[in-house]
Design a protein around this motif. Structure first.
Motif, PDB file in Angstrom:
ATOM      1  N   SER A  43       0.812  -1.219   0.000  1.00  0.00           N
ATOM      2  CA  SER A  43       0.000   0.000   0.000  1.00  0.00           C
ATOM      3  C   SER A  43       0.843   1.265   0.000  1.00  0.00           C
ATOM      4  CB  SER A  43      -0.933  -0.002   1.201  1.00  0.00           C
ATOM      5  OG  SER A  43      -0.174   0.125   2.401  1.00  0.00           O
ATOM      6  N   ALA A  44       2.113   1.197   0.309  1.00  0.00           N
ATOM      7  CA  ALA A  44       2.973   2.381   0.357  1.00  0.00           C
ATOM      8  C   ALA A  44       3.215   2.900  -1.066  1.00  0.00           C
ATOM      9  CB  ALA A  44       4.297   2.042   1.030  1.00  0.00           C
ATOM     10  N   ALA A  45       3.236   4.238  -1.235  1.00  0.00           N
ATOM     11  CA  ALA A  45       3.484   4.851  -2.549  1.00  0.00           C
ATOM     12  C   ALA A  45       4.940   4.633  -2.940  1.00  0.00           C
ATOM     13  CB  ALA A  45       3.172   6.339  -2.489  1.00  0.00           C
ATOM     14  N   LYS A  46       5.137   4.225  -4.169  1.00  0.00           N
ATOM     15  CA  LYS A  46       6.487   3.964  -4.655  1.00  0.00           C
ATOM     16  C   LYS A  46       7.015   5.229  -5.340  1.00  0.00           C
ATOM     17  CE  LYS A  46       6.185  -0.574  -3.934  1.00  0.00           C
ATOM     18  NZ  LYS A  46       5.104  -0.651  -3.027  1.00  0.00           N
ATOM     19  N   GLY A  47       8.084   5.774  -4.875  1.00  0.00           N
ATOM     20  CA  GLY A  47       8.643   6.985  -5.463  1.00  0.00           C
ATOM     21  C   GLY A  47      10.070   6.796  -5.914  1.00  0.00           C
ATOM     22  N   GLY A  48      10.510   5.580  -6.069  1.00  0.00           N
ATOM     23  CA  GLY A  48      11.897   5.323  -6.427  1.00  0.00           C
ATOM     24  C   GLY A  48      12.151   5.434  -7.915  1.00  0.00           C
ATOM     25  N   ALA A  49      13.370   5.113  -8.310  1.00  0.00           N
ATOM     26  CA  ALA A  49      13.782   5.172  -9.710  1.00  0.00           C
ATOM     27  C   ALA A  49      12.975   4.194 -10.547  1.00  0.00           C
ATOM     28  CB  ALA A  49      15.266   4.838  -9.822  1.00  0.00           C
ATOM     29  N   GLY A  50      12.571   4.646 -11.730  1.00  0.00           N
ATOM     30  CA  GLY A  50      11.839   3.786 -12.643  1.00  0.00           C
ATOM     31  C   GLY A  50      10.360   3.712 -12.352  1.00  0.00           C
ATOM     32  N   SER A  51       9.875   4.503 -11.408  1.00  0.00           N
ATOM     33  CA  SER A  51       8.467   4.410 -11.057  1.00  0.00           C
ATOM     34  C   SER A  51       7.560   4.938 -12.168  1.00  0.00           C
ATOM     35  CB  SER A  51       8.186   5.150  -9.756  1.00  0.00           C
ATOM     36  OG  SER A  51       8.446   6.529  -9.914  1.00  0.00           O
ATOM     37  N   SER A  52       8.088   5.792 -13.055  1.00  0.00           N
ATOM     38  CA  SER A  52       7.264   6.332 -14.143  1.00  0.00           C
ATOM     39  C   SER A  52       7.529   5.611 -15.466  1.00  0.00           C
ATOM     40  CB  SER A  52       7.536   7.828 -14.297  1.00  0.00           C
ATOM     41  OG  SER A  52       8.886   8.025 -14.670  1.00  0.00           O
ATOM     42  N   ALA A  53       8.113   4.446 -15.411  1.00  0.00           N
ATOM     43  CA  ALA A  53       8.478   3.727 -16.634  1.00  0.00           C
ATOM     44  C   ALA A  53       7.276   3.346 -17.471  1.00  0.00           C
ATOM     45  CB  ALA A  53       9.284   2.480 -16.290  1.00  0.00           C
ATOM     46  N   LEU A  54       6.132   3.135 -16.853  1.00  0.00           N
ATOM     47  CA  LEU A  54       4.947   2.737 -17.596  1.00  0.00           C
ATOM     48  C   LEU A  54       3.980   3.889 -17.811  1.00  0.00           C
ATOM     49  CD1 LEU A  54       4.304  -0.785 -16.063  1.00  0.00           C
ATOM     50  CD2 LEU A  54       5.419  -0.207 -18.203  1.00  0.00           C
ATOM     51  N   ALA A  55       4.410   5.095 -17.503  1.00  0.00           N
ATOM     52  CA  ALA A  55       3.569   6.259 -17.755  1.00  0.00           C
ATOM     53  C   ALA A  55       3.405   6.430 -19.266  1.00  0.00           C
ATOM     54  CB  ALA A  55       4.203   7.503 -17.155  1.00  0.00           C
ATOM     55  N   PRO A  56       2.262   6.901 -19.729  1.00  0.00           N
ATOM     56  CA  PRO A  56       2.040   7.031 -21.178  1.00  0.00           C
ATOM     57  C   PRO A  56       3.100   7.881 -21.883  1.00  0.00           C
ATOM     58  CG  PRO A  56      -0.016   7.341 -19.989  1.00  0.00           C
ATOM     59  CD  PRO A  56       1.064   7.247 -18.964  1.00  0.00           C
ATOM     60  N   GLU A  57       3.570   8.927 -21.217  1.00  0.00           N
ATOM     61  CA  GLU A  57       4.595   9.776 -21.836  1.00  0.00           C
ATOM     62  C   GLU A  57       5.915   9.022 -21.999  1.00  0.00           C
ATOM     63  OE1 GLU A  57       3.037  10.738 -18.890  1.00  0.00           O
ATOM     64  OE2 GLU A  57       1.507  11.982 -19.835  1.00  0.00           O
ATOM     65  N   ALA A  58       6.283   8.256 -20.990  1.00  0.00           N
ATOM     66  CA  ALA A  58       7.532   7.498 -21.051  1.00  0.00           C
ATOM     67  C   ALA A  58       7.459   6.416 -22.126  1.00  0.00           C
ATOM     68  CB  ALA A  58       7.843   6.880 -19.692  1.00  0.00           C
ATOM     69  N   VAL A  59       6.330   5.752 -22.235  1.00  0.00           N
ATOM     70  CA  VAL A  59       6.155   4.720 -23.264  1.00  0.00           C
ATOM     71  C   VAL A  59       6.207   5.353 -24.651  1.00  0.00           C
ATOM     72  CG1 VAL A  59       4.553   3.027 -24.219  1.00  0.00           C
ATOM     73  CG2 VAL A  59       4.879   3.169 -21.755  1.00  0.00           C
ATOM     74  N   ALA A  60       5.534   6.485 -24.824  1.00  0.00           N
ATOM     75  CA  ALA A  60       5.543   7.171 -26.126  1.00  0.00           C
ATOM     76  C   ALA A  60       6.948   7.609 -26.497  1.00  0.00           C
ATOM     77  CB  ALA A  60       4.603   8.369 -26.088  1.00  0.00           C
ATOM     78  N   GLN A  61       7.731   8.061 -25.536  1.00  0.00           N
ATOM     79  CA  GLN A  61       9.108   8.477 -25.808  1.00  0.00           C
ATOM     80  C   GLN A  61       9.956   7.294 -26.257  1.00  0.00           C
ATOM     81  OE1 GLN A  61      10.299  11.540 -25.845  1.00  0.00           O
ATOM     82  NE2 GLN A  61      12.375  10.911 -26.289  1.00  0.00           N
ATOM     83  N   ARG A  62       9.753   6.131 -25.652  1.00  0.00           N
ATOM     84  CA  ARG A  62      10.561   4.961 -26.010  1.00  0.00           C
ATOM     85  C   ARG A  62      10.211   4.399 -27.374  1.00  0.00           C
ATOM     86  NH1 ARG A  62       9.514   3.608 -20.695  1.00  0.00           N
ATOM     87  NH2 ARG A  62       8.036   2.012 -21.295  1.00  0.00           N
ATOM     88  N   ILE A  63       8.962   4.496 -27.789  1.00  0.00           N
ATOM     89  CA  ILE A  63       8.578   3.904 -29.074  1.00  0.00           C
ATOM     90  C   ILE A  63       8.524   4.932 -30.188  1.00  0.00           C
ATOM     91  CG2 ILE A  63       7.320   2.019 -27.990  1.00  0.00           C
ATOM     92  CD1 ILE A  63       4.720   3.467 -28.699  1.00  0.00           C
ATOM     93  N   MET A  64       8.985   6.153 -29.915  1.00  0.00           N
ATOM     94  CA  MET A  64       8.999   7.205 -30.918  1.00  0.00           C
ATOM     95  C   MET A  64       9.948   6.814 -32.052  1.00  0.00           C
ATOM     96  SD  MET A  64       9.843  11.241 -30.397  1.00  0.00           S
ATOM     97  CE  MET A  64      11.529  10.936 -29.947  1.00  0.00           C
TER      98      MET A  64
END
Length: 176
Positions: A43-64
């Protein structure tokens, strides 16, 4: 002979109901504690490295895509392109490499016989097509632009043709 007194240590469980209760609690309590710990950790919020890896912006940047194609309309007015511009836009594809027997740009030997025919004949061949060359080399130019391109190529091969002036350049030189 004497016998040592025997002692019977009795535990806290005296009845079968107490035994059943102890067995149930021995399984239920640890399982409940483990489930609560797992729930707390997840239940704890994860704020570490890579936590936004599946965010739509991050995915769009990788498949650009690596490159992009931009199509723009040519805004040059008909008759305003110089010989070098027309050569680079259309003629260089064959005359740059000498494809299908086209005289190469700057090859004086290949252009010598053609230069002798004159600028008007060369322009007529370029406009209407000649041998393996299609009309206008497959391009879409006005005749004066083709004449400028022919003069530009022939002059690179040793001719002394005067390239027809560009209308915009004439207006700019008169204004000076």
């Amino acid at each position: 002979m004497s016998q040592a007194p025997q002692s019977h240590d009795e535990g806290p469980i005296q009845t079968p109901q107490q035994l059943m209760l102890a067995i149930v609690l021995a399984f239920v309590v640890p399982v409940t504690i483990i489930a609560l710990l797992v729930n707390y950790v997840n239940s704890a919020a994860k704020g570490g490295a890579g936590s936004s890896a599946l965010a739509p912006e991050a995915v769009a940047q990788r498949i650009m895509p690596v490159a992009a194609v931009k199509v723009q309309a040519v805004t040059a007015a008909p008759g305003s392109r110089g010989g070098e511009d027309v050569y680079k836009a259309q003629c260089a594809s064959c005359h740059g490499a000498g494809a299908l027997g086209a005289p190469k740009y700057g090859d004086g030997g290949a252009w010598a016989a053609r230069i002798g025919k004159g600028l008007d004949t060369l322009t007529d061949h370029a406009v209407k097509g000649f041998n393996a060359m299609p009309a206008q080399g497959g391009g879409d130019f006005v005749e004066v632009e083709i004449k400028r391109a022919v003069a530009y190529m022939a002059n690179a091969g040793g001719a002394k043709f005067e390239e027809p002036p560009v209308a915009a350049a004439e207006g700019a030189s008169e204004a000076k």
